[in-house]
Design a protein around this motif. Structure first.
Motif, PDB file in Angstrom:
ATOM      1  N   HIS A 149       0.853  -1.186   0.000  1.00  0.00           N
ATOM      2  CA  HIS A 149       0.000   0.000   0.000  1.00  0.00           C
ATOM      3  C   HIS A 149       0.891   1.239   0.000  1.00  0.00           C
ATOM      4  O   HIS A 149       1.930   1.257   0.675  1.00  0.00           O
ATOM      5  CB  HIS A 149      -0.902   0.008   1.243  1.00  0.00           C
ATOM      6  N   TRP A 151       0.418   5.532   0.194  1.00  0.00           N
ATOM      7  CA  TRP A 151      -0.395   6.737   0.307  1.00  0.00           C
ATOM      8  C   TRP A 151       0.551   7.925   0.219  1.00  0.00           C
ATOM      9  O   TRP A 151       1.465   8.063   1.037  1.00  0.00           O
ATOM     10  CB  TRP A 151      -1.150   6.755   1.641  1.00  0.00           C
ATOM     11  N   GLN A 153       0.769  12.199  -0.387  1.00  0.00           N
ATOM     12  CA  GLN A 153       0.015  13.443  -0.378  1.00  0.00           C
ATOM     13  C   GLN A 153       0.952  14.591  -0.768  1.00  0.00           C
ATOM     14  O   GLN A 153       1.955  14.828  -0.090  1.00  0.00           O
ATOM     15  CB  GLN A 153      -0.591  13.717   0.993  1.00  0.00           C
ATOM     16  N   TYR A 172       1.062  11.548   9.130  1.00  0.00           N
ATOM     17  CA  TYR A 172      -0.242  10.892   9.178  1.00  0.00           C
ATOM     18  C   TYR A 172      -1.423  11.848   9.219  1.00  0.00           C
ATOM     19  O   TYR A 172      -2.576  11.403   9.188  1.00  0.00           O
ATOM     20  CB  TYR A 172      -0.287   9.894  10.349  1.00  0.00           C
ATOM     21  N   GLY A 174      -4.239  13.595   7.811  1.00  0.00           N
ATOM     22  CA  GLY A 174      -4.975  13.392   6.568  1.00  0.00           C
ATOM     23  C   GLY A 174      -4.818  12.005   5.948  1.00  0.00           C
ATOM     24  O   GLY A 174      -5.325  11.740   4.864  1.00  0.00           O
ATOM     25  N   TYR A 175      -4.117  11.115   6.629  1.00  0.00           N
ATOM     26  CA  TYR A 175      -3.869   9.770   6.103  1.00  0.00           C
ATOM     27  C   TYR A 175      -5.167   9.024   5.884  1.00  0.00           C
ATOM     28  O   TYR A 175      -6.083   9.051   6.702  1.00  0.00           O
ATOM     29  CB  TYR A 175      -2.987   8.997   7.089  1.00  0.00           C
ATOM     30  N   SER A 176      -5.235   8.344   4.739  1.00  0.00           N
ATOM     31  CA  SER A 176      -6.363   7.444   4.491  1.00  0.00           C
ATOM     32  C   SER A 176      -5.827   6.181   3.868  1.00  0.00           C
ATOM     33  O   SER A 176      -5.067   6.221   2.905  1.00  0.00           O
ATOM     34  CB  SER A 176      -7.412   8.099   3.583  1.00  0.00           C
ATOM     35  N   HIS A 177      -6.212   5.066   4.442  1.00  0.00           N
ATOM     36  CA  HIS A 177      -5.800   3.758   3.924  1.00  0.00           C
ATOM     37  C   HIS A 177      -6.990   3.173   3.190  1.00  0.00           C
ATOM     38  O   HIS A 177      -7.926   2.689   3.800  1.00  0.00           O
ATOM     39  CB  HIS A 177      -5.375   2.839   5.089  1.00  0.00           C
ATOM     40  N   GLU A 178      -6.937   3.298   1.877  1.00  0.00           N
ATOM     41  CA  GLU A 178      -8.079   2.841   1.057  1.00  0.00           C
ATOM     42  C   GLU A 178      -7.817   1.489   0.459  1.00  0.00           C
ATOM     43  O   GLU A 178      -6.739   1.128   0.145  1.00  0.00           O
ATOM     44  CB  GLU A 178      -8.336   3.847  -0.066  1.00  0.00           C
TER      45      GLU A 178
END
Length: 178
Positions: A149, A151, A153, A172, A174-178
Protein backbone atom coordinates in the motif's frame (compact mmCIF):
# COMPACT_ATOMS: atom_id res chain seq x y z
CA UNK A 1 15.29 1.13 12.55
CA UNK A 2 16.52 4.63 13.25
CA UNK A 3 15.22 7.52 11.13
CA UNK A 4 17.03 7.96 7.82
CA UNK A 5 17.91 10.41 5.09
CA UNK A 6 18.00 9.91 1.34
CA UNK A 7 19.55 12.41 -1.05
CA UNK A 8 19.68 12.77 -4.82
CA UNK A 9 22.49 14.94 -6.21
CA UNK A 10 21.48 16.76 -9.39
CA UNK A 11 23.98 18.22 -11.85
CA UNK A 12 23.65 21.41 -13.91
CA UNK A 13 22.11 19.45 -16.81
CA UNK A 14 19.39 17.88 -14.65
CA UNK A 15 21.07 14.47 -14.45
CA UNK A 16 20.59 12.50 -11.24
CA UNK A 17 23.38 10.73 -9.37
CA UNK A 18 22.36 7.32 -8.09
CA UNK A 19 24.43 4.73 -6.31
CA UNK A 20 24.31 0.97 -6.74
CA UNK A 21 24.38 -0.46 -3.24
CA UNK A 22 27.35 -2.77 -2.95
CA UNK A 23 26.48 -4.47 0.36
CA UNK A 24 23.92 -4.70 3.16
CA UNK A 25 20.24 -3.74 3.13
CA UNK A 26 19.21 -3.12 -0.49
CA UNK A 27 22.37 -4.61 -2.03
CA UNK A 28 22.51 -4.36 -5.86
CA UNK A 29 19.67 -1.83 -5.96
CA UNK A 30 20.15 1.71 -7.24
CA UNK A 31 19.14 4.45 -4.85
CA UNK A 32 20.03 7.89 -3.66
CA UNK A 33 22.60 8.34 -0.93
CA UNK A 34 21.91 8.45 2.78
CA UNK A 35 21.53 6.42 5.88
CA UNK A 36 20.61 6.30 9.53
CA UNK A 37 20.63 9.36 11.76
CA UNK A 38 23.18 8.94 14.54
CA UNK A 39 22.42 9.81 18.16
CA UNK A 40 22.55 13.59 18.66
CA UNK A 41 22.61 14.25 14.90
CA UNK A 42 19.96 16.25 13.01
CA UNK A 43 18.59 15.07 9.66
CA UNK A 44 20.42 17.63 7.51
CA UNK A 45 23.75 16.86 9.16
CA UNK A 46 23.13 13.15 8.65
CA UNK A 47 22.48 13.77 4.95
CA UNK A 48 25.73 15.74 4.55
CA UNK A 49 27.73 13.09 6.44
CA UNK A 50 26.26 10.18 4.48
CA UNK A 51 26.76 11.95 1.14
CA UNK A 52 30.45 12.37 1.93
CA UNK A 53 30.89 8.84 3.32
CA UNK A 54 29.12 7.13 0.44
CA UNK A 55 30.23 9.17 -2.59
CA UNK A 56 32.80 11.78 -1.41
CA UNK A 57 30.64 14.81 -2.23
CA UNK A 58 30.66 17.77 0.17
CA UNK A 59 27.42 19.68 0.72
CA UNK A 60 26.28 22.44 3.03
CA UNK A 61 23.31 21.37 5.19
CA UNK A 62 21.69 24.75 4.49
CA UNK A 63 21.64 24.01 0.75
CA UNK A 64 19.66 20.78 0.91
CA UNK A 65 16.14 20.91 -0.52
CA UNK A 66 13.76 18.80 1.59
CA UNK A 67 11.27 17.33 -0.89
CA UNK A 68 9.64 14.44 0.98
CA UNK A 69 9.07 12.79 4.33
CA UNK A 70 7.93 9.18 4.31
CA UNK A 71 7.11 6.46 6.79
CA UNK A 72 8.49 3.23 5.33
CA UNK A 73 6.50 0.44 7.01
CA UNK A 74 7.61 -3.20 7.00
CA UNK A 75 4.87 -5.21 8.81
CA UNK A 76 6.71 -8.51 8.27
CA UNK A 77 9.95 -7.06 9.70
CA UNK A 78 9.03 -4.22 12.08
CA UNK A 79 12.70 -3.62 12.89
CA UNK A 80 13.07 -2.23 9.33
CA UNK A 81 10.24 0.32 9.72
CA UNK A 82 11.52 3.90 9.70
CA UNK A 83 10.79 7.46 8.72
CA UNK A 84 13.00 9.16 6.19
CA UNK A 85 13.56 12.63 4.79
CA UNK A 86 14.33 12.90 1.08
CA UNK A 87 16.47 15.75 -0.27
CA UNK A 88 17.42 17.05 -3.70
CA UNK A 89 21.00 18.30 -3.68
CA UNK A 90 21.98 20.73 -6.42
CA UNK A 91 24.87 22.41 -4.62
CA UNK A 92 27.86 20.28 -3.70
CA UNK A 93 31.59 20.10 -4.24
CA UNK A 94 33.79 17.29 -5.46
CA UNK A 95 33.56 14.42 -7.87
CA UNK A 96 31.51 11.32 -7.03
CA UNK A 97 33.78 8.43 -6.07
CA UNK A 98 32.95 4.80 -5.39
CA UNK A 99 33.01 3.74 -1.75
CA UNK A 100 32.82 0.37 -0.03
CA UNK A 101 29.05 0.84 0.12
CA UNK A 102 28.04 2.64 -3.10
CA UNK A 103 29.02 2.72 -6.77
CA UNK A 104 27.86 6.09 -8.23
CA UNK A 105 26.47 6.60 -11.71
CA UNK A 106 24.82 9.61 -13.40
CA UNK A 107 21.48 9.12 -15.16
CA UNK A 108 19.32 11.35 -17.31
CA UNK A 109 15.85 11.45 -15.75
CA UNK A 110 14.38 9.43 -18.63
CA UNK A 111 17.05 6.73 -18.13
CA UNK A 112 16.68 6.11 -14.41
CA UNK A 113 16.85 2.31 -13.85
CA UNK A 114 13.60 1.95 -11.91
CA UNK A 115 13.63 -1.82 -12.56
CA UNK A 116 16.79 -2.00 -10.41
CA UNK A 117 15.45 0.16 -7.58
CA UNK A 118 13.04 -0.33 -4.68
CA UNK A 119 9.62 -1.04 -6.21
CA UNK A 120 7.95 1.99 -4.62
CA UNK A 121 10.57 4.35 -6.04
CA UNK A 122 9.07 4.14 -9.53
CA UNK A 123 5.90 5.74 -8.14
CA UNK A 124 7.13 8.55 -5.88
CA UNK A 125 10.52 9.46 -7.34
CA UNK A 126 9.15 10.68 -10.72
CA UNK A 127 6.75 12.93 -8.79
CA UNK A 128 9.69 14.52 -6.96
CA UNK A 129 11.50 15.05 -10.27
CA UNK A 130 8.41 16.90 -11.53
CA UNK A 131 8.82 19.32 -8.62
CA UNK A 132 6.19 17.96 -6.24
CA UNK A 133 6.83 17.75 -2.51
CA UNK A 134 5.33 14.71 -0.83
CA UNK A 135 4.56 13.16 2.49
CA UNK A 136 3.36 9.62 2.69
CA UNK A 137 3.24 6.09 3.98
CA UNK A 138 4.80 3.26 1.99
CA UNK A 139 3.84 -0.16 3.34
CA UNK A 140 5.74 -3.17 2.06
CA UNK A 141 4.35 -6.66 1.52
CA UNK A 142 5.45 -9.75 3.43
CA UNK A 143 8.48 -10.19 1.14
CA UNK A 144 9.78 -6.73 2.23
CA UNK A 145 10.17 -5.87 -1.49
CA UNK A 146 6.76 -5.41 -3.11
CA UNK A 147 4.63 -2.46 -2.06
CA UNK A 148 1.39 -3.52 -0.39
CA UNK A 149 0.00 0.00 0.00
CA UNK A 150 1.21 3.49 -0.78
CA UNK A 151 -0.40 6.74 0.31
CA UNK A 152 1.20 9.93 -1.03
CA UNK A 153 0.02 13.44 -0.38
CA UNK A 154 1.41 16.49 -2.21
CA UNK A 155 2.26 19.33 0.17
CA UNK A 156 3.44 22.91 -0.27
CA UNK A 157 6.40 22.52 2.06
CA UNK A 158 8.00 19.72 4.02
CA UNK A 159 7.80 20.13 7.78
CA UNK A 160 11.36 19.76 8.99
CA UNK A 161 11.09 18.32 12.45
CA UNK A 162 13.77 16.58 14.48
CA UNK A 163 11.50 14.52 16.75
CA UNK A 164 10.45 11.18 15.26
CA UNK A 165 7.04 11.26 16.98
CA UNK A 166 6.30 14.75 15.61
CA UNK A 167 7.45 13.64 12.15
CA UNK A 168 5.02 10.71 12.22
CA UNK A 169 2.18 12.93 13.44
CA UNK A 170 2.80 15.29 10.51
CA UNK A 171 3.04 12.44 7.99
CA UNK A 172 -0.24 10.89 9.18
CA UNK A 173 -2.30 14.11 9.16
CA UNK A 174 -4.97 13.39 6.57
CA UNK A 175 -3.87 9.77 6.10
CA UNK A 176 -6.36 7.44 4.49
CA UNK A 177 -5.80 3.76 3.92
CA UNK A 178 -8.08 2.84 1.06
Amino acid sequence: MKPTTLGFPVDGNGNILLGRKRRGFGADKYNGFGGKVQDGEIFRDCMVRELFEEVSLVADPNHLDAVALFDFVFPAAPELTHIGYVYMISQYEGLPLMSEEMEPQWFAIQDIPYESMWKGDRVWLPELFKGYRLKGVITFADDNEAVDHMWLQPVETIAELEDEVLCKEWIYEGYSHE
